[in-house]
Design an enzyme around this catalytic site. Sequence first.
Site, PDB file in Angstrom:
ATOM      1  N   GLU A 175       0.828  -1.210   0.000  1.00  0.00           N
ATOM      2  CA  GLU A 175       0.000   0.000   0.000  1.00  0.00           C
ATOM      3  C   GLU A 175       0.862   1.260   0.000  1.00  0.00           C
ATOM      4  O   GLU A 175       2.041   1.228   0.313  1.00  0.00           O
ATOM      5  CB  GLU A 175      -0.947   0.032   1.198  1.00  0.00           C
ATOM      6  CG  GLU A 175      -0.352  -0.413   2.522  1.00  0.00           C
ATOM      7  CD  GLU A 175       0.771   0.428   3.043  1.00  0.00           C
ATOM      8  OE1 GLU A 175       0.697   1.680   2.941  1.00  0.00           O
ATOM      9  OE2 GLU A 175       1.747  -0.132   3.561  1.00  0.00           O
ATOM     10  N   GLU A 318       4.406  -0.609   1.928  1.00  0.00           N
ATOM     11  CA  GLU A 318       4.628  -0.870   0.493  1.00  0.00           C
ATOM     12  C   GLU A 318       4.521  -2.342   0.124  1.00  0.00           C
ATOM     13  O   GLU A 318       4.426  -2.699  -1.041  1.00  0.00           O
ATOM     14  CB  GLU A 318       6.004  -0.362   0.025  1.00  0.00           C
ATOM     15  CG  GLU A 318       6.262   1.106   0.246  1.00  0.00           C
ATOM     16  CD  GLU A 318       7.631   1.539  -0.305  1.00  0.00           C
ATOM     17  OE1 GLU A 318       8.339   0.687  -0.882  1.00  0.00           O
ATOM     18  OE2 GLU A 318       7.972   2.714  -0.136  1.00  0.00           O
TER      19      GLU A 318
END
Length: 353
Positions: A175, A318
Amino acid sequence: MISAIEEVSGPIAPPDEQAALRAVLRLNSLTKPPGSLGQLEELAVRLAGISKTEQPGYGTRTVVVMAADHGVCCEGVSAFPQEVTVQMAYNFLSGGAAVNVLARQAGANVQFVDIGINAELEHPELINRKVRRGTDNMAAGPAMSREEALEAVLAGVRVAQEAVKSGTEILITGEMGIGNTTASAAILCALEGISPEVAVGRGTGINDERLLHKIEVVERALRVNSPNPADPMDVLAKVGGLEIAGLAGLILGAAAAGVPVILDGFISGAAALVAKAIAPESTAYMIASHVSNEQGHKLMLECLGLEALLDLGLRLGEGTGGVLCLHLIEAVSRIMTEMATFESAGVSGAEGK
């Protein structure tokens, strides 16, 4: 609402108990003392059940990075300005982010999905599933409508389906979104009844003064919105984020397709809590990669009934921790396929007592 998601994702079947049992028997036949590979053996058994074979292998691995902006950023909850989301988006798309580097090392693909960035992006590698341009400020009212939250979950389900259809055998949640630790903490509070003082962490590295302010913002969001803990879509709509909703859908889509999904850190944990609230059986397909340095993540894992494989003090997000976990999964696959048995190696096994 649940029926709408299941209608798209399909039902989630339980893992294959016979395959898991065969994995246990194989592990006990390998040239080592029983249980001596610890958590790796537990992981081997779980993966066998999920993938319905005692010798699972995952040649095609895909990290899905869901990105969105958060209206709560106007409250000053992050050390970074909101513009960083779109700036980092192009960094992901050009292959320069940490998860891109680690994914290349682990032989994984990275898919970047715009599900709610507050800008219009153009790039040949971009997957555009934008529901809206960022959420509203949850400290002043609902982050989004219930319909938008559902649309984001369904978008995540479809991203998972498309990845599996293209050959993906294992998914990793990633994300990007400035402000998303605030929304994730609020989800943890709302769904599990945990106080903001325990759930809220430093996110991008805020100081003590701003941490106290961030706790107050989460308290205010919960007070203003009164999210219903028995209704995961109500929680998502009122105090969640679009990328969190998308990841919840990704997890549900993976589980329905019978594909393991590796959870990254705190934001992925919030998405997993939502997925569990929608379909409790989805937790059987979740692999917890690591314990984040973000306060509250360990509590999330306890709520999910999962034990993390790594504890490296990571707090980047991430999908970085999830990708690092791929090396352990590769190790498990090789142990199950390449390691000799006592019989094949002509080695005497342990004597029964």
